[in-house]
Design a protein around this motif. Sequence first.
Motif, PDB file in Angstrom:
ATOM      1  N   ALA A 101       0.870  -1.178   0.004  1.00 51.49           N
ATOM      2  CA  ALA A 101      -0.023   0.130   0.068  1.00 51.49           C
ATOM      3  C   ALA A 101       0.749   1.357  -0.285  1.00 51.49           C
ATOM      4  CB  ALA A 101      -1.071  -0.091   1.232  1.00 51.49           C
ATOM      5  N   ALA A 102       0.431   2.486  -0.496  1.00 48.32           N
ATOM      6  CA  ALA A 102       1.032   3.576  -0.487  1.00 48.32           C
ATOM      7  C   ALA A 102       0.184   4.612   0.094  1.00 48.32           C
ATOM      8  CB  ALA A 102       1.341   4.034  -2.027  1.00 48.32           C
ATOM      9  N   HIS A 103       0.722   5.842   0.576  1.00 52.58           N
ATOM     10  CA  HIS A 103       0.059   6.837   1.433  1.00 52.58           C
ATOM     11  C   HIS A 103      -0.442   7.933   0.105  1.00 52.58           C
ATOM     12  CE1 HIS A 103       1.466   5.410   5.325  1.00 52.58           C
ATOM     13  NE2 HIS A 103       2.750   5.501   4.626  1.00 52.58           N
ATOM     14  N   PHE A 104      -1.559   8.369   0.660  1.00 55.60           N
ATOM     15  CA  PHE A 104      -2.167   9.462  -0.198  1.00 55.60           C
ATOM     16  C   PHE A 104      -0.966  10.616  -0.798  1.00 55.60           C
ATOM     17  CE2 PHE A 104      -6.208   8.858   2.079  1.00 55.60           C
ATOM     18  CZ  PHE A 104      -7.131   8.679   1.219  1.00 55.60           C
ATOM     19  N   GLU A 105      -0.125  10.933   0.038  1.00 54.69           N
ATOM     20  CA  GLU A 105       0.871  11.862  -0.035  1.00 54.69           C
ATOM     21  C   GLU A 105       1.885  11.632  -1.405  1.00 54.69           C
ATOM     22  OE1 GLU A 105       0.272  10.910   2.767  1.00 54.69           O
ATOM     23  OE2 GLU A 105      -0.516  12.669   3.816  1.00 54.69           O
ATOM     24  N   GLU A 106       2.129  10.093  -1.234  1.00 52.02           N
ATOM     25  CA  GLU A 106       2.966   9.505  -2.328  1.00 52.02           C
ATOM     26  C   GLU A 106       2.359   9.519  -3.448  1.00 52.02           C
ATOM     27  OE1 GLU A 106       5.965   6.258  -0.195  1.00 52.02           O
ATOM     28  OE2 GLU A 106       3.754   6.119   0.090  1.00 52.02           O
ATOM     29  N   LEU A 127      -5.615  -6.810  -4.966  1.00 59.34           N
ATOM     30  CA  LEU A 127      -4.055  -7.349  -4.452  1.00 59.34           C
ATOM     31  C   LEU A 127      -4.059  -6.791  -2.790  1.00 59.34           C
ATOM     32  CD1 LEU A 127      -1.828  -8.438  -5.646  1.00 59.34           C
ATOM     33  CD2 LEU A 127      -0.926  -5.944  -6.005  1.00 59.34           C
ATOM     34  N   LEU A 128      -4.376  -5.683  -2.545  1.00 60.75           N
ATOM     35  CA  LEU A 128      -4.043  -5.317  -1.210  1.00 60.75           C
ATOM     36  C   LEU A 128      -5.276  -5.176  -0.279  1.00 60.75           C
ATOM     37  CD1 LEU A 128      -1.505  -2.624  -2.227  1.00 60.75           C
ATOM     38  CD2 LEU A 128      -1.290  -5.293  -1.355  1.00 60.75           C
ATOM     39  N   GLY A 129      -6.461  -5.100  -0.781  1.00 61.72           N
ATOM     40  CA  GLY A 129      -7.860  -4.883   0.077  1.00 61.72           C
ATOM     41  C   GLY A 129      -8.453  -3.705   0.131  1.00 61.72           C
ATOM     42  N   GLU A 130      -7.488  -2.618  -0.563  1.00 60.57           N
ATOM     43  CA  GLU A 130      -7.843  -1.115  -0.603  1.00 60.57           C
ATOM     44  C   GLU A 130      -7.053  -0.487  -1.475  1.00 60.57           C
ATOM     45  OE1 GLU A 130      -6.851   0.852   3.177  1.00 60.57           O
ATOM     46  OE2 GLU A 130      -4.651   1.288   2.751  1.00 60.57           O
ATOM     47  N   ALA A 131      -7.801   0.782  -1.711  1.00 61.69           N
ATOM     48  CA  ALA A 131      -7.101   1.647  -3.039  1.00 61.69           C
ATOM     49  C   ALA A 131      -7.139   3.088  -2.321  1.00 61.69           C
ATOM     50  CB  ALA A 131      -7.687   1.513  -4.310  1.00 61.69           C
ATOM     51  N   LEU A 132      -6.282   4.041  -2.604  1.00 60.38           N
ATOM     52  CA  LEU A 132      -6.345   5.492  -2.317  1.00 60.38           C
ATOM     53  C   LEU A 132      -6.479   6.218  -3.605  1.00 60.38           C
ATOM     54  CD1 LEU A 132      -3.796   5.274   0.697  1.00 60.38           C
ATOM     55  CD2 LEU A 132      -6.185   4.808   0.734  1.00 60.38           C
ATOM     56  N   ILE A 133      -7.153   7.185  -3.533  1.00 63.63           N
ATOM     57  CA  ILE A 133      -7.457   8.205  -4.551  1.00 63.63           C
ATOM     58  C   ILE A 133      -7.255   9.688  -3.998  1.00 63.63           C
ATOM     59  CG2 ILE A 133      -8.596   9.146  -6.667  1.00 63.63           C
ATOM     60  CD1 ILE A 133      -7.839   6.220  -6.863  1.00 63.63           C
ATOM     61  N   ILE A 167      -9.830   9.875  -1.309  1.00 64.11           N
ATOM     62  CA  ILE A 167     -11.231   8.821  -1.169  1.00 64.11           C
ATOM     63  C   ILE A 167     -10.349   7.527  -1.085  1.00 64.11           C
ATOM     64  CG2 ILE A 167     -12.788   7.514  -2.287  1.00 64.11           C
ATOM     65  CD1 ILE A 167     -13.165   9.829  -4.262  1.00 64.11           C
ATOM     66  N   ARG A 168     -10.686   6.963   0.261  1.00 59.53           N
ATOM     67  CA  ARG A 168     -10.144   5.489   0.498  1.00 59.53           C
ATOM     68  C   ARG A 168     -11.234   4.564  -0.003  1.00 59.53           C
ATOM     69  NH1 ARG A 168      -6.693   3.736   4.198  1.00 59.53           N
ATOM     70  NH2 ARG A 168      -6.205   5.867   4.869  1.00 59.53           N
ATOM     71  N   ILE A 169     -10.879   3.581  -0.795  1.00 59.60           N
ATOM     72  CA  ILE A 169     -11.827   2.537  -1.322  1.00 59.60           C
ATOM     73  C   ILE A 169     -11.324   1.182  -0.762  1.00 59.60           C
ATOM     74  CG2 ILE A 169     -12.850   1.567  -3.404  1.00 59.60           C
ATOM     75  CD1 ILE A 169     -11.914   4.072  -4.991  1.00 59.60           C
TER      76      ILE A 169
END
Length: 456
Positions: A101-106, A127-133, A167-169
Amino acid sequence: MKTLLNDTAEPTSGEKHMTGETLRITGGRPLRGRVEVKGAKNLATKAMVAALLGETTSVLRDVPDISDVQVVRSLLEVHGVTVEEGPEPGSLTFDPRGAVAAHFEEIDAHAGASRIPILFCGPLLHLLGEALIPDLGGCRIGDRPINFHMDALRAFGAVMDKSYEGIRITAPDGLHGAAIELPYPSVGATEQVLLTAVRAKGTTELRNAAIEPEIMDLIAVLQKMGAIISYEPNRVILIEGVETLRGYDHRCIFDRNEAASWACAALATDGEIFVGGAKQQEMLVFLNVFRKAGGWFDVHEDGILFRRDGSLKPVMVETDVHPGFMTDWQQPLIVALTQAEGRSIVHETVYENRLGFTAALNQMGADIVVHPDGLDTPDRRVPRRALEQAAVINGPTPLHGADVVVPDLRGGYSYLIAALAAEGESIVRNVDILRRGYEKLFTKLDALGADYDVIG
């Protein structure tokens, strides 16, 4: 003869002269020579995202050296994917086994103004169970595209949580197949569905899908990975979800947008350009319009030769989703139509406010009138749309040099063509934007005999 002034920055690609963002162009010289087009921007970046879905390494060939590819590469690396060049020149290898996973800022730092992060959602959820936009903002991504994406992900069972960062999905109950009908055959939303559905549980039926050649090539990539995808008449795509996918080895479809851009450059400057790598089948609609407008072309096994066939003729064009006339083709064509003998009309029905670039062409001597609500003419075939506009081009009008600022990728390339066709000297600013979709642009201009300097 090109010279480099203020050459202080390190190049971002193999071109030493791709260092400035302002060009001084001396026009009035026909462009003649050969250029090569590589893989399509609109396929390569999406196939790179698809590599996240595989359990083994993937190889993508004929990858264009453009900034959009660099953005996706950076985003993949931020998520722990190992990206290496090779095994042949112009190819990339992706190993997703270290994905994290990566951070919003990255994500935000590497994405810039790109829309690509939205397409990471499905693969990252699997793959990871979450995605960040990150919060890209309306001016970056627009309301309609992100709504289409979000609605499709919700249909698969995704849950969105909005915060100040973006947005955290997540998908608490996993992703499952769905029946989805798009309000409009959006390319991006179709890609979202494909990248999400291939590993969702059950079958997904997508109606009113985009069917562009780049979409078909993405389907080919996913099928190589083990996906089960079929398409039916009337824009229906069926995807049967599978548990696992492997890596792929794929050569990108050629970039038909760039090929059409060089063809229009030959038309506008009364030159002769051989576009290596261009293929007839994917350009049938463009070639018909090109011929009607007074162009001549010769199809070879390794590309297509483009030039004028006498004086240019006025045409009526309506942009539309595939298999219609691409919206990305109209901007460079309009430059050529300023030299046609008579009244041409271009109806833009795909994107709103996409004819604003014509104001600079008028500054250079063109006679173009934009009708902000479109025109209802008796020879129209594409259904009218609320957001459409129309440009009426009266010609021929001699173009002269001017000082212009590149507004976007395709409009900016059109300014470049106009400056090369115009008499006198032009200053074209903000040309860095063209790196998003035109590989080794300055090298190709050199090969065609363009007269320009990089001045800042």
